[in-house]
Enzyme design. Structure first.
Site, short mmCIF file in Angstrom:
data_model
loop_
_atom_site.label_atom_id
_atom_site.label_comp_id
_atom_site.label_asym_id
_atom_site.label_seq_id
_atom_site.Cartn_x
_atom_site.Cartn_y
_atom_site.Cartn_z
N HIS A 177 37.67 78.06 122.81
CA HIS A 177 37.13 77.04 122.60
C HIS A 177 36.67 76.67 124.18
O HIS A 177 37.83 76.63 124.87
CB HIS A 177 38.23 76.73 121.89
N ASP A 179 36.76 72.97 125.37
CA ASP A 179 37.01 71.80 125.61
C ASP A 179 35.93 71.00 126.60
O ASP A 179 35.63 71.55 127.67
CB ASP A 179 38.31 71.84 126.23
N ASP A 291 40.45 72.53 117.12
CA ASP A 291 41.56 71.66 117.94
C ASP A 291 41.25 70.01 117.27
O ASP A 291 42.72 69.39 118.14
CB ASP A 291 40.74 72.17 119.49
N ASP A 428 41.65 78.31 123.72
CA ASP A 428 40.16 77.82 124.80
C ASP A 428 39.67 78.91 126.60
O ASP A 428 40.48 79.77 126.75
CB ASP A 428 41.59 76.95 125.38
N HIS A 573 37.94 65.65 121.70
CA HIS A 573 38.93 65.75 120.93
C HIS A 573 40.42 65.05 121.92
O HIS A 573 41.51 65.05 121.88
CB HIS A 573 39.66 66.36 119.48
#
Ligand SMILES: [Zn+2]
Length: 1089
Positions: A177, A179, A291, A428, A573
């Site tokens: 994941h 971000d 998420d 993450d 997000h």
């Protein structure tokens, strides 16, 4: 002083006519107009009434003591520079030349075909096997008992022989994941982690064909792609072809689903999918959202329209998860509430446990699952908080470890209705080091090999992608490939807000956190859309005139592409949510701001071409542009081009800044236009002597309209008084409704866990805002608008009434400039209290796309009753609805009957333990813009379903897409201009042009000759009066004559496509009529010339 310079105004409305009006109380004026539709003669009477009403307001102000506040748009001058409104009565002794032309009376009643009313009259879908989320909330007790090893769940047991006839099929889905910004900026994450993950992926997946990997963020993927050579690109393509690497969702980011508007959700999906198609040639099949902090059916709809058939979600309230787990409904067809058949169904998997990390994905016991996260092997940088470390798998322990893991898989499978189990394997920024790939893939392979070689275990375990999982699930759940239905899986409708991950920790804080940037986002959205449309029109026109080489198409297209990507990035997000580190927030803000400036350039460049009467005289000069955006800097009266970016004819009030109060406005043909000169306030009680605002009501029936402004000898006066406004009264149909606007404070709890960027943990009910000093009240009276501005220490609140006919006269504009920079753990809210008996029910929009009914529940803590509001929230009683329309996303609630409450800013001194590691202390002076609309409905409401009225939809559009004025440079005095109406006629009232977006060429970074035409047919409730509301359009059952849509440009071809252009749909290359279903969003690939 007389100024002889001509002030030419062009209304460059793309599609358009704007009407605007501005006064507070709706009743009598409307009635007067109805009786006497010849607007000219009725104005003096109306003025008197307005005057009386303002006087009444002032008296109320003087009498009372409360809070109200105002407009001083400090974000940017953007929203302030343009105020929609409609031209209205004359000022002073000015003549009324040209008045009828600008104030042509709109039809009193718009013709709505009866067929167009059927849709909203039907209740939301409720199939026999269906689940409505609002009903689930009624059922649940939200008691949060300790569930044992699965703390928020329950004990799971099974019989050893359950899989004897049908073996368990396990798909372990490795994922990372990433971000695009959170604790680090997008670029820093890329440099430090993401590029290494992707580089290692190419090597490590090639080592063993059984390995799999999932990727979803195209913002990162494309950046990496640009940095790798063709050999590596080919290697990636082969991994995708072999099914080892899956791109899931394929959007630019994994967007937030609460604060995002559907325009930007679509735009980032389109940008990602277009990039994939051009560079990799892959079409994502499955949505992956592990998420985002709560889930919206709008995202579901968009994924479905983009051609996806499956999706996965994770962050859902723990009590809802538990309920779904007990019912074995964690896998379901997610259907739009308003869908009357099954066309919007998409197969959805809801992850059952607390998180998407490894401890919470293999099964119910995190202490066990953590031992199968081999990055946490002893000696590594991270370990298991449950204090039992993983063991490297070897011949000696493989049996014991495999059985231990299988036990978790079996227990997890008991929560579902098939024998297929999904076990995501990632976290993450995982797999950044080569050693982690080895640790995870080698150890898991040994476990799989053991399981698969022991038939008595009745299991087949393997690495898989998320689509591998769904491909196995569909036949196992007996999903009919044609009808997309299953006898095993239920249908669910509704949304998954407000998210709580534990205890009373509701994630309703982020609905408002960093509101300055939430506003900035919407400013960029409206400007980007406006620029996309104008650019597409200019490009087609340039092409038609064979001037392709003269127009700076590549340069402008690059600016647009960059803006699309900056806006897309902000939908992430941790971006629009306001949950990034301070410097990450600044990075996003800089990108947004930079792109706002750039798309303004694109607009000015495009309008330059479009307004020229003699295209042969076109010369592009980047150093001396023909048009510039209006700013707050006062200027000498000049010619203006005014652009209405909406698809409707519209009356609007346009505000520009001038350096003299003596200004007169006239059309290009020399007719005078009513205008109002107002002060520019340097301080609360000091007006500028150098700068003045001119507000004028303009009819924008053309795309590009021409007006000129000269020597207006206006009577103007500003009154500064000390009053406090307590309440505003509205009347409609003879019935008076009380509507009070006030402000309240929330503090944060004294418990250990306090409010932060994500969480809202208030210290009980809000307390009234009690200012230390009496506020300063300014009352401005005028012919175009009147306003009351109340300035307190923390908020400047303005109520503005447009004294013009039409849409804008139906609602009150509320503008709050909030400054809580000096506060300590406080949140400020605007509370609207009315006498409507709305009980515990209210309605909020989801992403500006649809309406979700809400119920305030006493069994839930206060913070759980807050919901995201992207464009509107409303309350209603029999026959009356009060709607708060908003120009930015904020958290909203209705805690008591008759109330609507919006959190406007939050200042929180501490972290709330969700990984951010800081509070929210970078508050800015933030301007919030709203409209308040009171409407009467001919019948009582059904509480279970709801749609906005046409008036409400169009008021929202005016609020979100203001008219854009541009100044003509004096260097181009000799040129002549022509107004433009690119649309042959205004679109039907219920059809919204989401975008007209030029598609990138197959080769290079420039534009192609094709555009994506995205249309949305809105659902609307017909039972509201449309009498004399200023609507200048009709409805057509969603039919549009594509071949005759544009006036000067011809439509060469029309190809129906999926939402993001990934798939070409049946329906041919018709140039004839198209038809949209209610609520439908459709994309067409169109060639214009
Ligand atoms: Zn994330």
């Amino acid at each position: 002083m007389k100024l002889s310079r001509q002030f030419t105004l062009f209304g460059s409305a793309i599609f358009c006519v704007v009407v605007f009006s501005l006064y507070l109380m709706l009743d009598h004026l409307q009635l007067d107009r109805t009786k006497n539709p010849s607007s000219g003669s009725s104005f003096p009477g109306q003025l008197t009434i307005l005057q009386e009403k303002i006087d009444h307001l002032e008296r109320l102000l003087a009498e009372n003591n409360e809070i109200i506040s105002n407009i001083r748009d400090s974000v940017l001058d953007l929203s302030e520079s343009v105020k929609d409104s409609k031209g209205s009565p004359e000022v002073g002794n000015q003549s009324r030349v040209g008045y009828p032309e600008l104030l042509a009376s709109p039809p009193l009643v718009i013709p709505i075909q009866q067929e167009d009313c059927h849709f909203a009259a039907k209740p939301y879908n409720k199939p026999a096997d269906g689940v409505q989320m609002l009903d689930v909330y009624d059922l649940l007790s939200f008691d949060n008992p300790d569930g044992g090893v699965w703390k928020q769940g329950f004990d799971i047991s099974y019989n050893e022989n359950e899989w004897d006839t049908e073996p368990l099929q396990v798909f372990v889905v490795p994922h990372s994941h990433n971000d695009p910004g959170w604790l680090k900026t997008f670029d820093d994450y890329y440099r430090d982690q993401t590029q290494h993950i992707l580089n290692n992926m190419v090597v490590k997946l090639h080592e063993d064909e059984r390995r799999r990997m999932l990727w979803s963020e195209i913002s990162y993927f494309s950046k990496w792609w640009d940095s790798i050579d063709s050999q590596k690109r080919d290697a990636v393509k082969s991994l995708i072809e072999r099914g080892q690497l899956e791109i899931a969702t394929g959007g630019w980011v994994m967007p937030d689903e609460a604060n995002t508007h559907y325009f930007a959700m679509i735009d980032q999906l389109l940008e990602g999918h277009q990039w994939l198609e051009r560079n990799v040639g892959v079409k994502p099949k499955t949505g992956w959202a592990v998420d985002p902090f709560g889930h919206s059916p709008t995202m579901t709809y968009l994924l479905k329209q983009a051609g996806m058939s499956n999706m996965l979600i994770q962050r859902v309230h723990y009590s809802v998860k538990k309920h779904f787990a007990i019912q074995k409904t964690l896998e379901f067809f997610w259907r739009q509430t308003w869908d009357q058949d099954t066309t919007t169904d998409i197969l959805c998997h809801m992850m059952p446990f607390y998180s998407y990390d490894v401890p919470h994905t293999c099964g119910p016991d995190p202490k066990i699952c953590c031992q199968f996260d081999f990055k946490r092997l002893p000696g590594g940088r991270i370990s298991c908080p449950w204090r039992v470390p993983p063991q490297t798998i070897n011949d000696g322990n493989v049996k014991e470890r495999a059985l231990m893991l299988l036990d978790q898989y079996r227990k997890k499978s008991k929560l579902f209705r098939t024998h297929v189990v999904l076990a995501p394997l990632g976290d993450d920024f995982r797999y950044n080091e080569a050693s982690e790939w080895d640790q995870q893939f080698q150890n898991y392979q040994k476990l799989f090999d053991y399981m698969n070689s022991h038939p008595e275990l009745h299991v087949k375990a393997q690495f898989g992608t998320i689509s591998d999982y769904f491909s196995a699930l569909r036949p196992a759940a007996a999903v009919d490939p044609v009808s997309n239905t299953s006898p095993l899986l239920p249908v669910v409708s509704g949304d998954f807000f407000t998210y709580a991950d534990r205890d009373d920790h509701y994630w309703s804080g982020y609905f408002t956190s960093r509101p300055f940037y939430k506003r900035l986002d919407r400013v960029l959205e409206s400007h980007l859309r406006a620029a996309e449309i104008l650019f597409s029109l200019a490009l087609a026109s340039v092409q038609k005139a064979n001037k392709w080489n003269d127009f700076p198409s590549l340069e402008n297209y690059k600016l647009l592409t960059e803006a699309r990507r900056n806006l897309g990035l902000f939908q992430h997000h941790d971006a629009i949510t306001g949950t990034g580190k301070d410097w990450v927030v600044v990075d996003y803000g800089t990108r947004l701001f930079h792109s706002i400036l750039n798309v303004k350039r694109v607009m000015a460049n495009s309008a330059h071409w479009l307004v020229l009467k003699d295209k042969g005289a076109y010369i592009h000069s980047s150093s001396m542009p023909l048009l510039q955006m209006v700013t707050r800097n006062p200027f000498l009266p000049l010619s203006l081009v005014i652009y209405n970016p909406t698809e409707q004819d519209r009356w609007s009030v346009v505000t520009v800044y001038v350096n003299t109060p003596r200004v007169r406005l006239q059309t290009a043909s020399g007719h005078a236009v009513t205008a109002q000169v107002s002060a520019v306030w340097e301080e609360t009680t000091r007006a500028s002597r150098e700068a003045f605002q001119v507000g004028k009501g303009l009819s924008l029936q053309k795309s590009l309209c021409l007006y000129s402004c000269i020597d207006l000898q206006t009577n103007y006066h500003f009154i500064v008084m000390r009053f406090i406004l307590q309440r505003v009264k509205y009347k409609e149909g003879g019935v008076e409704h009380k509507v009070e606007v006030g402000f309240v404070w929330y503090g944060t709890t004294s418990n250990r866990d306090k409010s932060g960027a994500y969480l809202f943990l208030p210290d009980g009910e809000a307390k009234a805002y009690t200012p230390n000093h009496a506020p300063v009240i300014r009352v401005t009276k005028g012919v175009v608008f009147s306003e009351v501005t109340t300035t307190y220490q923390h908020v400047t609140h303005t109520l503005r009434l447009y004294n013009v006919q039409g849409i804008e006269g139906q609602s009150v504009e509320i503008s709050n400039t909030v400054d809580i920079r000096g506060e300590f753990n406080r949140e400020i809210a605007m509370r609207i209290t009315s006498d409507l008996n709305s009980s515990d029910r209210f309605f909020t929009d989801l992403n500006g796309f649809q309406i979700q009914p809400r119920r305030t529940m006493a069994k839930l803590p206060l913070q759980a009753n807050f919901y995201p509001m992207t464009t509107m929230a409303y309350i209603q009683e029999s026959g009356v609805r009060l709607t708060l329309l908003t120009a930015q996303s904020l958290g909203v609630s209705s805690l008591k009957s008759g109330q609507l409450e919006v959190i406007m800013d939050r200042r929180l001194m501490q972290d709330d333990n969700r990984g951010l590691g800081q509070g929210v202390q970078d508050n800015k002076i933030t301007a919030n813009l709203f409209r308040l609309l009171l409407e009467k409905r001919s019948e009582t409401f059904k509480p279970e379903w709801s749609y906005p009225s046409l008036l409400s939809h169009i008021t929202s559009m005016y609020l979100n897409h203001p008219v854009i004025p541009m100044v003509v440079s004096p260097n181009y005095d000799s040129l002549t201009f022509a107004p433009l109406s690119p649309l042959r006629a205004a679109l039907p009232c219920d059809v919204h042009l989401v975008n007209l977006r030029t598609i990138q060429a197959k080769e290079g970074a420039g534009p192609s000759h094709e555009v994506a035409l995205i249309l949305h047919r809105r659902g609307f409730d017909c039972e509201f009066s449309n009498r004399n509301m200023g609507l200048l359009c009709s409805t057509t059952q969603g039919k549009l004559p594509m071949g005759k849509l544009f006036s000067e440009l011809s439509v060469q071809s029309v190809t129906p496509a999926s939402l993001s252009l990934m798939h070409t749909l049946d329906g041919g290359r018709s140039q004839e009529e198209i038809q949209l279903k209610p609520m439908e969003i459709r994309t067409y690939r169109v060639q214009l010339r």
